[in-house]
Design a protein around this motif. Structure first.
Motif, mmCIF file in Angstrom:
data_model
loop_
_atom_site.group_PDB
_atom_site.id
_atom_site.type_symbol
_atom_site.label_atom_id
_atom_site.label_comp_id
_atom_site.label_asym_id
_atom_site.label_seq_id
_atom_site.Cartn_x
_atom_site.Cartn_y
_atom_site.Cartn_z
ATOM 1 N N UNK A 93 0.841 -1.211 0.000
ATOM 2 C CA UNK A 93 0.000 0.000 0.000
ATOM 3 C C UNK A 93 0.871 1.254 0.000
ATOM 4 N N UNK A 94 1.903 1.266 0.825
ATOM 5 C CA UNK A 94 2.795 2.430 0.877
ATOM 6 C C UNK A 94 3.514 2.640 -0.442
ATOM 7 N N UNK A 95 4.021 1.565 -1.025
ATOM 8 C CA UNK A 95 4.761 1.683 -2.284
ATOM 9 C C UNK A 95 3.880 2.267 -3.381
ATOM 10 N N UNK A 96 2.687 1.741 -3.536
ATOM 11 C CA UNK A 96 1.794 2.256 -4.585
ATOM 12 C C UNK A 96 1.329 3.670 -4.283
ATOM 13 N N UNK A 97 0.982 3.953 -3.039
ATOM 14 C CA UNK A 97 0.505 5.299 -2.684
ATOM 15 C C UNK A 97 1.586 6.353 -2.907
ATOM 16 N N UNK A 98 2.772 6.099 -2.393
ATOM 17 C CA UNK A 98 3.855 7.078 -2.520
ATOM 18 C C UNK A 98 4.227 7.296 -3.983
ATOM 19 N N UNK A 99 4.347 6.224 -4.755
ATOM 20 C CA UNK A 99 4.737 6.409 -6.156
ATOM 21 C C UNK A 99 3.638 7.081 -6.965
ATOM 22 N N UNK A 100 2.375 6.799 -6.639
ATOM 23 C CA UNK A 100 1.273 7.482 -7.328
ATOM 24 C C UNK A 100 1.339 8.983 -7.061
ATOM 25 N N UNK A 101 1.488 9.361 -5.788
ATOM 26 C CA UNK A 101 1.551 10.787 -5.460
ATOM 27 C C UNK A 101 2.825 11.434 -5.996
ATOM 28 N N UNK A 102 3.939 10.717 -5.973
ATOM 29 C CA UNK A 102 5.166 11.254 -6.576
ATOM 30 C C UNK A 102 4.951 11.527 -8.056
ATOM 31 N N UNK A 103 4.266 10.614 -8.729
ATOM 32 C CA UNK A 103 4.025 10.781 -10.168
ATOM 33 C C UNK A 103 3.147 11.999 -10.430
ATOM 34 N N UNK A 108 7.177 12.924 -11.126
ATOM 35 C CA UNK A 108 8.141 11.848 -11.360
ATOM 36 C C UNK A 108 7.743 11.073 -12.611
ATOM 37 N N UNK A 109 8.697 10.416 -13.253
ATOM 38 C CA UNK A 109 8.371 9.659 -14.466
ATOM 39 C C UNK A 109 7.345 8.558 -14.204
ATOM 40 N N UNK A 111 7.385 5.680 -15.225
ATOM 41 C CA UNK A 111 8.064 4.400 -15.021
ATOM 42 C C UNK A 111 8.186 4.050 -13.542
ATOM 43 N N UNK A 112 8.066 5.030 -12.673
ATOM 44 C CA UNK A 112 8.129 4.780 -11.231
ATOM 45 C C UNK A 112 7.052 3.771 -10.834
ATOM 46 N N UNK A 113 5.838 3.940 -11.342
ATOM 47 C CA UNK A 113 4.767 2.995 -11.024
ATOM 48 C C UNK A 113 5.052 1.633 -11.624
ATOM 49 N N UNK A 114 5.658 1.582 -12.798
ATOM 50 C CA UNK A 114 6.019 0.302 -13.402
ATOM 51 C C UNK A 114 7.062 -0.415 -12.552
ATOM 52 N N UNK A 115 7.982 0.331 -11.955
ATOM 53 C CA UNK A 115 8.999 -0.265 -11.091
ATOM 54 C C UNK A 115 8.400 -0.904 -9.856
ATOM 55 N N UNK A 116 7.375 -0.281 -9.288
ATOM 56 C CA UNK A 116 6.695 -0.850 -8.123
ATOM 57 C C UNK A 116 5.999 -2.145 -8.544
ATOM 58 N N UNK A 117 5.373 -2.137 -9.700
ATOM 59 C CA UNK A 117 4.688 -3.333 -10.179
ATOM 60 C C UNK A 117 5.668 -4.494 -10.364
ATOM 61 N N UNK A 118 6.871 -4.209 -10.818
ATOM 62 C CA UNK A 118 7.878 -5.257 -11.000
ATOM 63 C C UNK A 118 8.300 -5.852 -9.653
ATOM 64 N N UNK A 119 8.270 -5.046 -8.614
ATOM 65 C CA UNK A 119 8.661 -5.513 -7.280
ATOM 66 C C UNK A 119 7.609 -6.440 -6.664
#
Length: 130
Positions: A93-103, A108-109, A111-119
């Protein structure tokens, strides 16, 4: 989702963090409530005017979206929380929330959300782009 939101659609970037219907059944939801919940969220997602993400986390009960799992180690045995481990649930939840708001707030690019999905390859992520 309220029908007026589904009918009007949303312009701003939006992300749902939810779980699949089977996890909701395991949590004890009634079939009619699962259908309504899944159908209205899906309809709102599909009618987006802006970017959107639909993130489904299998094994995550509603309580796993809160701090409740940290209150007692008994909650998993009592069925209050899902089979997902509390630290993993919070990490996702934290990873997706933070990267969504960063984007969308910091630019932010994407690709940040794609990187979380790969993890987290077991998490189901759908993207909507108008």
């Amino acid at each position: 989702m309220p029908t007026d939101v589904v009918d009007a659609g949303l312009d701003q970037p939006t992300m749902w963090i939810t779980r699949d219907a089977q996890t909701m059944r395991d949590e004890g939801w009634a079939a009619i409530e699962i259908d309504e919940h899944q159908t209205t969220m899906r309809a709102a997602f599909e009618s987006l005017h802006g970017d959107g993400y639909f993130v489904q986390i299998p094994g995550m009960f509603h309580a796993n979206l809160t701090d409740l799992p940290y209150w007692s180690p008994l909650f998993p045995q009592l069925g209050v929380t899902g089979p997902i481990k509390e630290k993993r649930a919070h990490s996702i939840v934290n990873a997706y929330s933070v990267t969504f708001f960063d984007r969308y707030l910091k630019g932010s690019p994407a690709a940040v959300l794609d990187g979380v999905a790969a993890k987290y390859p077991d998490i189901i992520v759908e993207k909507h782009q108008p």
